[in-house]
Design a protein around this motif. Structure first.
Motif, PDB file in Angstrom:
ATOM      1  N   GLN A  20       0.810  -1.281  -0.009  1.00  0.00           N
ATOM      2  CA  GLN A  20       0.196  -0.106  -0.058  1.00  0.00           C
ATOM      3  C   GLN A  20       0.941   1.322  -0.104  1.00  0.00           C
ATOM      4  O   GLN A  20       0.616   2.161   0.880  1.00  0.00           O
ATOM      5  CB  GLN A  20      -1.174  -0.163   1.098  1.00  0.00           C
ATOM      6  N   LEU A  63      -7.603   7.882  -3.409  1.00  0.00           N
ATOM      7  CA  LEU A  63      -7.752   6.264  -3.086  1.00  0.00           C
ATOM      8  C   LEU A  63      -8.528   5.983  -1.633  1.00  0.00           C
ATOM      9  O   LEU A  63      -9.345   5.365  -1.627  1.00  0.00           O
ATOM     10  CB  LEU A  63      -6.380   5.683  -2.948  1.00  0.00           C
ATOM     11  N   LYS A  64      -7.993   7.001  -0.577  1.00  0.00           N
ATOM     12  CA  LYS A  64      -8.452   6.565   0.615  1.00  0.00           C
ATOM     13  C   LYS A  64     -10.183   6.991   0.707  1.00  0.00           C
ATOM     14  O   LYS A  64     -10.907   6.505   1.485  1.00  0.00           O
ATOM     15  CB  LYS A  64      -7.906   7.669   1.604  1.00  0.00           C
ATOM     16  N   LYS A  72     -12.280   6.183  -1.294  1.00  0.00           N
ATOM     17  CA  LYS A  72     -13.081   5.041  -1.773  1.00  0.00           C
ATOM     18  C   LYS A  72     -13.477   4.249  -0.636  1.00  0.00           C
ATOM     19  O   LYS A  72     -14.749   3.764  -0.524  1.00  0.00           O
ATOM     20  CB  LYS A  72     -12.287   4.292  -2.944  1.00  0.00           C
ATOM     21  N   HIS A  73     -12.566   3.626  -0.067  1.00  0.00           N
ATOM     22  CA  HIS A  73     -12.770   2.627   1.102  1.00  0.00           C
ATOM     23  C   HIS A  73     -12.088   2.915   2.367  1.00  0.00           C
ATOM     24  O   HIS A  73     -11.706   1.856   3.018  1.00  0.00           O
ATOM     25  CB  HIS A  73     -12.368   1.197   0.458  1.00  0.00           C
ATOM     26  N   ASN A 133      -8.762   3.104   2.973  1.00  0.00           N
ATOM     27  CA  ASN A 133      -7.590   2.680   2.781  1.00  0.00           C
ATOM     28  C   ASN A 133      -6.430   3.518   2.920  1.00  0.00           C
ATOM     29  O   ASN A 133      -6.335   4.479   2.032  1.00  0.00           O
ATOM     30  CB  ASN A 133      -7.580   1.383   1.770  1.00  0.00           C
ATOM     31  N   PRO A 175     -12.733  -4.113  -4.493  1.00  0.00           N
ATOM     32  CA  PRO A 175     -12.215  -2.973  -3.713  1.00  0.00           C
ATOM     33  C   PRO A 175     -10.847  -2.256  -4.103  1.00  0.00           C
ATOM     34  O   PRO A 175     -10.488  -1.038  -4.130  1.00  0.00           O
ATOM     35  CB  PRO A 175     -12.408  -3.262  -2.358  1.00  0.00           C
ATOM     36  N   THR A 176      -9.885  -3.117  -4.106  1.00  0.00           N
ATOM     37  CA  THR A 176      -8.463  -2.697  -4.513  1.00  0.00           C
ATOM     38  C   THR A 176      -8.597  -1.889  -6.027  1.00  0.00           C
ATOM     39  O   THR A 176      -7.895  -0.890  -5.990  1.00  0.00           O
ATOM     40  CB  THR A 176      -7.464  -4.099  -4.779  1.00  0.00           C
ATOM     41  N   GLU A 227     -11.142  -0.574  -7.353  1.00  0.00           N
ATOM     42  CA  GLU A 227     -11.920   0.670  -7.195  1.00  0.00           C
ATOM     43  C   GLU A 227     -11.174   1.780  -6.899  1.00  0.00           C
ATOM     44  O   GLU A 227     -10.836   2.925  -7.229  1.00  0.00           O
ATOM     45  CB  GLU A 227     -13.121   0.362  -6.525  1.00  0.00           C
ATOM     46  N   GLU A 228     -10.150   1.523  -5.615  1.00  0.00           N
ATOM     47  CA  GLU A 228      -9.343   2.584  -4.941  1.00  0.00           C
ATOM     48  C   GLU A 228      -8.236   2.951  -5.960  1.00  0.00           C
ATOM     49  O   GLU A 228      -7.982   4.028  -6.120  1.00  0.00           O
ATOM     50  CB  GLU A 228      -8.948   2.331  -3.785  1.00  0.00           C
ATOM     51  N   THR A 229      -7.459   1.951  -6.534  1.00  0.00           N
ATOM     52  CA  THR A 229      -6.562   2.158  -7.427  1.00  0.00           C
ATOM     53  C   THR A 229      -7.106   3.061  -8.462  1.00  0.00           C
ATOM     54  O   THR A 229      -5.985   3.963  -8.812  1.00  0.00           O
ATOM     55  CB  THR A 229      -5.778   0.972  -7.830  1.00  0.00           C
TER      56      THR A 229
END
Ligand code: 0X9
Ligand code: ZN
Length: 314
Positions: A199, A229-230, A232-233, A235, A287-288, A290-292
């Motif tokens: 990450q 990125l954060k 979104k989920h 992270n 989810p990975t 989507e955020e990326t």
């Protein structure tokens, strides 16, 4: 193609098939191009997403899967292609990008290694070239580029995970990618290379503690991407230069790309933080990705703004 499952990992045969189906379904905007052969004679092809335009466009390059076991990376390259193609007509941001930019996507750089992770050893990292009279296999392709070759964070011994090869660009895979990128470098604005895990959004350099001349801007753009990125989920990603927040490496593709003049060069280390590591469960693919996706689009926003903000015609 409607039934391609982007929430699963796919063996190389399915990825090849996906590529040809993508190119057939979207033949107005997608073309497939040959880069070269792998050590084991598998074709390396990239997808070019390009809308017809009268002006010469700039290029965004993305490669995934230079390390064989980092399966989330090729999954992201495919997700990225799908997102661009499904949305470029309706999403004003993506259609704006496509008026000025072409996307060049190499979904699996280290194909031989990727195949090996499916057939023999899930945790294989390197390529599959033969060394030491056939007693040792694999070069770390991300130590084989022609930049400060094998100086730090790399090994000259084949059994090691970071074996840098027998010389700079000794491997067919790195030859294919670097000669192509070299030939287009004046038009490439952004070089993105997708890895896992950790990450992180990493800027040059890995081969020296010195900061690149555009460090502040690279970090600013990277931090904005981490915020997107954060959002979104939730992270958290860290942003920093490779040698400062990860470890030293020489011969990496990102440092090489930056040093030949590609201004926005980043390495992404995708999920997770070590709970599953390279064995990221399939339920985290969506989810990975989507955020990326949000992070990459944020980087493109900044590049676009910088290149064309004064251009009234856009
Ligand atoms: O070691 C690597 O090549 C990358 N980490 S990984 O766990 N995906 O293998 C780090 C690449 C970062 N780039 C440089 N440090 N140059
Ligand atoms: Zn990696």
């Amino acid at each position: 193609l409607e039934n391609y499952d982007y929430k699963k990992y796919h063996p190389i045969e399915e990825i090849y098939k996906w590529m040809s189906q993508i190119r057939e379904s979207y033949n107005k905007v997608v073309t497939q191009h040959f880069l070269g052969m792998t050590y084991e004679a598998r074709p390396m092809n990239y997808l070019k997403i390009s809308e017809p335009a009268s002006t010469q466009k700039k290029i965004i390059w993305m490669d995934c899967g230079i390390h064989a076991r980092e399966w989330i990376a090729p999954a992201f390259c495919q997700w990225f292609v799908k997102e661009i193609l499904q949305n470029y007509k309706t999403d004003s941001r993506i259609s704006r990008f496509l008026r000025k930019l072409d996307f060049y996507i190499l979904p699996v750089l280290n194909i031989d290694g990727y195949v090996y992770t499916w057939t023999h050893d899930r945790l294989w990292r390197k390529s599959r070239s033969s060394h030491n009279n056939g007693t040792c296999f694999g070069t770390d392709l991300n130590r084989n580029f022609n930049v400060s070759w094998c100086n730090t964070g790399a090994s000259k011994n084949c059994p090691d995970l970071t074996f840098c090869g027998t010389g700079p660009v000794s491997e067919p895979e790195t030859k294919a990618v670097s000669s192509f990128i070299e030939s287009k470098k004046d038009d490439i604005l952004c070089y993105l290379t997708m890895h896992s895990y950790g990450q992180l959004i990493l800027t040059p350099y890995g081969y020296t503690q010195n900061r690149p001349s555009t460090y502040d801007e690279l970090i600013r753009v990277g931090q904005k991407a981490a915020e997107a990125l954060k959002a979104k989920h939730g992270n958290n990603y860290r942003v920093g230069s490779s040698s400062e927040i990860l470890y030293s490496t020489s011969g990496s593709s990102r440092d090489w790309a930056y040093d030949i003049g590609i201004p926005f060069s980043y390495t992404f280390e995708l999920r997770d933080n070590g709970t599953y590591g390279f064995l990221l469960p399939e339920d985290q693919i969506q989810p990975t990705c989507e955020e990326t996706m949000a992070a990459v689009l944020s980087i493109l926003d900044d590049i676009f703004e910088k290149e064309w903000s004064t251009d009234r015609a856009v």
